[in-house]
Design a protein around this motif. Structure first.
Motif, PDB file in Angstrom:
ATOM      1  N   PHE A 199      -9.653   0.009  -4.795  1.00 56.48           N
ATOM      2  CA  PHE A 199     -11.173   0.969  -5.429  1.00 56.48           C
ATOM      3  C   PHE A 199     -11.164   1.847  -3.952  1.00 56.48           C
ATOM      4  CE2 PHE A 199     -13.356  -2.628  -7.529  1.00 56.48           C
ATOM      5  CZ  PHE A 199     -12.823  -2.007  -8.423  1.00 56.48           C
ATOM      6  N   VAL A 200     -10.043   1.666  -2.819  1.00 58.93           N
ATOM      7  CA  VAL A 200     -10.565   1.787  -2.041  1.00 58.93           C
ATOM      8  C   VAL A 200      -9.601   2.728  -1.817  1.00 58.93           C
ATOM      9  CG1 VAL A 200      -8.571   1.733   0.404  1.00 58.93           C
ATOM     10  CG2 VAL A 200      -9.344  -0.173   0.013  1.00 58.93           C
ATOM     11  N   VAL A 205     -14.006   2.653  -1.882  1.00 56.07           N
ATOM     12  CA  VAL A 205     -14.483   1.807  -0.381  1.00 56.07           C
ATOM     13  C   VAL A 205     -13.680   2.405   0.380  1.00 56.07           C
ATOM     14  CG1 VAL A 205     -14.459  -0.935   0.331  1.00 56.07           C
ATOM     15  CG2 VAL A 205     -14.894  -0.738  -2.228  1.00 56.07           C
ATOM     16  N   ASP A 206     -14.063   2.145   1.438  1.00 54.39           N
ATOM     17  CA  ASP A 206     -13.129   2.946   2.664  1.00 54.39           C
ATOM     18  C   ASP A 206     -12.450   2.041   3.393  1.00 54.39           C
ATOM     19  OD1 ASP A 206     -14.902   5.423   3.172  1.00 54.39           O
ATOM     20  OD2 ASP A 206     -15.836   3.712   2.496  1.00 54.39           O
ATOM     21  N   VAL A 225      -2.628   2.946  -2.454  1.00 49.89           N
ATOM     22  CA  VAL A 225      -3.073   4.254  -0.804  1.00 49.89           C
ATOM     23  C   VAL A 225      -2.757   4.446  -0.311  1.00 49.89           C
ATOM     24  CG1 VAL A 225      -4.307   2.998   0.958  1.00 49.89           C
ATOM     25  CG2 VAL A 225      -4.807   1.550  -0.670  1.00 49.89           C
ATOM     26  N   GLN A 226      -0.985   4.787  -0.392  1.00 53.15           N
ATOM     27  CA  GLN A 226      -0.079   5.087   0.348  1.00 53.15           C
ATOM     28  C   GLN A 226      -0.321   6.938  -0.505  1.00 53.15           C
ATOM     29  OE1 GLN A 226       3.328   4.253   1.867  1.00 53.15           O
ATOM     30  NE2 GLN A 226       4.456   5.538   0.873  1.00 53.15           N
ATOM     31  N   ASN A 252      -9.144   4.117   4.445  1.00 55.73           N
ATOM     32  CA  ASN A 252      -8.827   5.320   5.246  1.00 55.73           C
ATOM     33  C   ASN A 252      -8.155   5.577   6.216  1.00 55.73           C
ATOM     34  OD1 ASN A 252      -9.774   7.938   6.101  1.00 55.73           O
ATOM     35  ND2 ASN A 252     -10.879   8.300   4.425  1.00 55.73           N
ATOM     36  N   PRO A 253      -7.228   6.265   7.561  1.00 56.18           N
ATOM     37  CA  PRO A 253      -6.684   5.892   8.705  1.00 56.18           C
ATOM     38  C   PRO A 253      -7.743   6.462   9.821  1.00 56.18           C
ATOM     39  CG  PRO A 253      -5.444   7.553   6.689  1.00 56.18           C
ATOM     40  CD  PRO A 253      -6.282   6.927   6.625  1.00 56.18           C
ATOM     41  N   ALA A 254      -8.749   7.623   9.049  1.00 54.63           N
ATOM     42  CA  ALA A 254      -9.844   7.329  10.408  1.00 54.63           C
ATOM     43  C   ALA A 254     -10.781   6.375  10.822  1.00 54.63           C
ATOM     44  CB  ALA A 254     -10.625   8.057   9.059  1.00 54.63           C
ATOM     45  N   ILE A 255     -10.369   4.923  10.120  1.00 53.31           N
ATOM     46  CA  ILE A 255     -10.991   4.738  10.082  1.00 53.31           C
ATOM     47  C   ILE A 255     -10.008   2.605  11.035  1.00 53.31           C
ATOM     48  CG2 ILE A 255     -13.437   4.490   9.400  1.00 53.31           C
ATOM     49  CD1 ILE A 255     -12.569   2.169   6.943  1.00 53.31           C
TER      50      ILE A 255
END
Length: 268
Positions: A199-200, A205-206, A225-226, A252-255
């Protein structure tokens, strides 16, 4: 692993995953023998064991030089990740399988010299296959998943989270985890680590945060995910290890850094 070899192994692995899923579906309504492992909540069924043996037999027949690490212990005793290693969870989300007859997955991650080459997560009852090959993106069935958005704030994020960790202060610094829950837009718990990773990767899902997962819980999901630009680390930001239990942030790398800053780590 060259492209031709990767494609050949992927084709076989995909067929085996789909076949194993069909075998599970045909036996869903039969009486199931349920046992416990490390605790009353750590369940295993004969279908977990049969499904792992299904993969072991095929892998060893087709690829006798490959190693297999499986949750139910029918694989090899592995102390290194050199060569090709298959990491198999025959039924991830056994409690969901037993109680709900849905929301569980077959998870297969294939690594070469420690590098994730192929990831397959199969939502058995939805007949939905998440799959990825290194460098070729991630897919949900035939649909290529988009890269995760470059901008995302924690306040806008849905976090996959097992709430057990937020109440058991013997294991985790719960204040940080509770702070994360308050800051996020919302939390969800699906009961299958493999599906949470999927889901990520799908972007619905974040992040997924948990404090103790085994290699078979994460091996396929890390690759998925990668391939969409996501990141997976331990809760303190350190790299994961393939042969040990890990605390996990996949997101997500942003968070990513903002989650780490909440100090959600296991007590020592």
């Amino acid at each position: 692993m060259n492209e031709q070899e990767r494609q050949q192994i992927y084709n076989r692995a995909k067929n085996w995953v789909l076949e194993a899923g069909e075998r599970i579906r045909t036996k869903m309504d039969q009486p199931i023998v349920i046992e416990t492992k490390s605790s009353p909540n750590d369940l295993v069924t004969e279908l977990d064991q049969e499904t792992e043996q299904f993969f072991i037999e095929r892998i060893r027949t087709q690829y006798p030089d490959h190693q297999v690490l499986g949750e139910e212990g029918f694989g090899d005793e592995i102390n290194h990740v050199q060569g090709t290693v298959w990491i198999v969870d025959p039924i991830d989300g056994t409690m969901n399988f037993v109680h709900q007859k849905q929301h569980f997955a077959i998870s297969v991650g294939i690594y070469k010299d420690g590098v994730g080459e192929i990831g397959l997560i199969y939502d058995v009852m939805k007949d939905c296959l998440y799959h990825a090959k290194r460098g070729e993106g991630a897919y949900k069935n035939d649909e290529k998943l988009p890269l995760l958005p470059e901008e995302r704030k924690l306040e806008q994020s849905i976090i996959g989270l097992n709430h057990f960790w937020s109440i058991d202060n013997k294991l985790v610094h719960k204040e940080g985890l509770q702070s994360l829950i308050r800051k996020a837009r919302g939390t969800r718990s699906y009961g299958s680590a493999a599906l949470e990773f999927a889901f990520v990767a799908e972007g619905i899902v974040d992040a997924y945060v948990t404090m103790q997962l085994s290699p078979w819980d994460i091996a396929a999901g890390v690759i998925l995910v990668q391939e969409v630009g996501g990141i997976t680390t331990q809760a303190d930001g350190e790299p994961i290890t393939l042969l040990d239990k890990n605390s996990i942030i996949t997101c997500n790398p942003a968070i990513h850094q903002e989650i780490i800053d909440e100090h959600i780590e296991l007590k020592t």
